[in-house]
Structures are given as structure tokens and as C-alpha cells.
Write an enzyme that holds these catalytic residues in place. Structure first.
Site, PDB file in Angstrom:
ATOM      1  N   SER A 137       0.830  -1.206   0.000  1.00 33.86           N
ATOM      2  CA  SER A 137       0.000   0.000   0.000  1.00 33.86           C
ATOM      3  C   SER A 137       0.861   1.251   0.000  1.00 33.86           C
ATOM      4  CB  SER A 137      -0.893   0.007   1.248  1.00 33.86           C
ATOM      5  OG  SER A 137      -1.507   1.253   1.436  1.00 33.86           O
ATOM      6  N   TYR A 162      -2.181  -0.421   9.929  1.00 36.95           N
ATOM      7  CA  TYR A 162      -2.393  -0.958   8.583  1.00 36.95           C
ATOM      8  C   TYR A 162      -1.112  -0.837   7.760  1.00 36.95           C
ATOM      9  CZ  TYR A 162      -3.927  -1.168   3.722  1.00 36.95           C
ATOM     10  OH  TYR A 162      -4.039  -1.480   2.397  1.00 36.95           O
TER      11      TYR A 162
END
Length: 334
Positions: A137, A162
Site C-alpha cells: 500500500s 495498517y
């Protein structure tokens, strides 16, 4: 470019997270070309499961698609999946997504993104594959000021759990490549959007609120930039990589990471204005300060993607949001 190989449609490909946004679109593209795809997903209720089943219903129309329901954190289920199938290529897109949710529910991220990915690596170790691709990501870049974000940048200070799990995936993949020779490619996605998208993403929830006449919350008073990347560009980028595992580096390791982004950050307020125009409605807006874990801007340096594959994402937000709204109105019967 000389060593570039086109997609070999005889390959058997595992797509984890096949009922998810990117997994669905990638699977559908591959199935349409005759590739044998096995989809694996736990269909969790992080967002509307009806949307996940709607995606799956489309995939199940293809004779070359097999769906297996299971959880990446269930080692026995993952091992059984690999033992019963001889996968040529694995694309691990299953993950607990979302920056903000990771602040509320960190456990889900450790189970899916860390333990789940470890189980995939172990399965690839004991059932060798030609190429493992996995979702990372743009969140790994944190709040760094230097732009555009390059895969050579220091990403040792993630500002959300995350992001930390995604950086952990890159480290784990490198180690497994070094120790066990697994060719792996990490994909740092930049704000992916489009039809059949994720309702927890801002553009989707904005659209839902705008059509209901509800107020949308705009953080950092709208002063944010995002490298919005249309789903078809993401799928094309992955498709280019499938049969092109990384070549060995000077240490004989075969692990690499690419940015996949539009290389063109847009101001959040312009993105909202474009969405309003596509919907033909104005949004009621509430301006708020920056949220914990959020970043001011994302901006992908995609030079390696261009050099290796002769490709860069290019769909404009006007075109991409237009297609999203067309699907959105049709799906929700608006």
C-alpha cells in the site's frame, strides 16, 4: 523490455481476496482470457457482504473459475488449498483493509495481514510457485514530505498499524525470497477506485451520502492530495507482471516492489467536485481537522513500472468517476 513475457493463459492462478474489489476485477479479466483462476476469500463483514456476493456471482458465470471459502489465518485451510491445486502463480490480495479501522480493531490486521500472509509464504515455500504477487500500500510512505514517493525511499516510520502490516509483508516476502527462493513482487497501490469498489472508501461513501442528501465529512478542511488510480489501470499493471517475476539481484534474491499509482495527485476538493458533477448533485459538507493515521498527500513515482513494462496508469478522474457513477446508479437503482 527484452525479457518481458506476455500473460500465459495456460497458467493456474490463485487470487486471494477474489470477492474483494481488486481481486474481483483481476479475476474477471483473467477469466475472460481463459486463465484458470481459483478464488479464495473469507467474505468477512467489514463492509456490505451483498456486494461481495454480487461480485462472486459474476465470477461464477465462468467455467474456469473455482471458489473456495476460507480464511488466510487458518493455516490448515491454506495448506489444503495449495496441496489440492498446483498453482503456477499466486496473487495475494486478501487483507484487512482501511487505515482508520486499524485504529479501532488492530487484532483483525494482525490475523489477516501478518499471520495470513505468513501462511501464504509458508504454502509457497512447500508448494513452489513461479511468482508470488501481493498487495502492499501507498500507506507505507507515512507522512513523508518528499514527492513523488519512490520505492527507494525510507519507509521505516508507518503512522498506522495498517501501514505497518503492509511494510511487514514486504520484509517477510524479501526474507522468504532470500531463504527459500520464492520470486515475489509487492504492489504498493495508490487510492484505487472504480465500479464495484469498497464502500468504506471516501469516494464511495461520499456518493452514497450525496444521493441521500446527507453531509459528507471532509478532513484537514479539504487540504489533501491523493494519487487516485482507476481499477482498470491497477488490473493492467498486475496482468503485466504475472509472468514476469523479478530477476535475481546482486545477492541472488528475487524480491521487488512497485508503485502502482496515477503519478498525478489530485486535490481532494477537485475530486469531490468531479464526483458531484458526475452525480448531478451538490454535497452538504462538514470540514474537520486531520484524522489520526491519515496522510496529507500520496504521489507515486512509477518510473520503474514504465521502464520494466512500458506502462503507466493513465485514466483521468473525470473518466474514472464517470464510469463509477454509471455503475453506482445502475447497481443501487438510482
Amino acid at each position: 523490455m527484452s525479457s518481458y513475457k506476455n500473460l500465459d493463459t495456460s497458467k493456474k492462478i490463485l487470487v486471494t481476496g477474489a470477492a474483494g474489489f481488486i481481486g474481483f476485477h483481476l479475476s474477471r479479466k483473467l477469466l475472460g482470457q481463459g486463465v484458470t483462476v481459483v478464488g479464495f476469500d473469507n467474505i468477512n463483514d467489514y463492509y456490505d457482504v451483498n456486494l461481495k456476493y454480487a461480485r462472486l456471482d459474476i465470477l461464477k458465470e465462468y467455467n474456469n473459475f473455482t471458489f473456495v471459502k476460507g480464511d488466510l489465518a487458518d493455516k490448515e485451510a491454506v495448506d489444503r488449498l495449495f496441496e489440492e491445486n498446483k498453482f503456477d502463480i499466486v496473487v495475494n490480495l486478501a487483507a484487512q483493509a482501511g487505515v482508520r479501522y486499524s485504529i479501532e480493531n488492530p487484532q483483525a490486521y494482525m490475523e489477516s495481514n501478518v499471520i495470513g500472509f505468513f501462511n501464504i509464504l509458508e504454502a509457497c515455500r512447500h508448494n513452489p510457485v513461479e511468482h508470488l504477487l501481493y498487495a502492499s500500500s501507498s500507506s507505507v510512505y507515512g507522512n513523508q514530505q518528499k514527492t513523488p514517493f519512490s520505492t527507494d525511499d525510507d519507509v521505516s516510520k508507518p503512522i498506522s498499524l495498517y501501514a505497518a502490516t503492509k511494510k511487514s509483508n514486504e520484509l517477510m516476502a524479501y526474507t522468504y525470497s532470500h531463504l527459500y527462493g520464492i520470486p515475489s513482487t509487492g504492489l504498493r497501490f495508490f487510492t484505487v477506485y472504480g465500479p464495484f469498489g469498497r464502500p468504506d472508501m471516501a469516494y464511495f461513501s461520499f456518493a452514497q451520502k450525496i444521493v441521500k442528501g446527507e453531509t459528507i465529512k471532509i478532513f484537514n478542511n479539504g487540504d489533501m492530495y491523493r494519487d487516485f488510480t482507476y481499477i482498470d489501470d491497477i488490473v493492467k499493471g498486475i496482468e503485466n507482471m504475472l509472468c514476469n517475476p523479478p530477476e535475481a539481484d546482486e545477492n541472488s534474491d528475487r524480491a521487488t516492489v512497485y508503485n502502482i499509482g496515477n503519478n498525478s495527485p489530485e486535490k481532494l476538493m477537485y475530486f469531490i467536485e468531479t464526483l458531484e458533477n458526475a452525480l448531478g448533485r451538490k454535497a452538504e459538507k462538514e470540514y474537520l481537522p486531520m484524522q489520526p493515521g491519515d496522510v496529507y498527500q500520496t504521489y507515486a513515482d512509477v518510473t520503474p513500472l514504465i521502464e520494466k513494462f512500458g506502462f503507466k496508469p493513465s485514466t483521468s478522474i473525470e473518466e474514472g468517476l464517470g464510469r463509477f457513477v454509471e455503475w453506482f446508479k445502475d447497481y443501487y437503482k438510482i
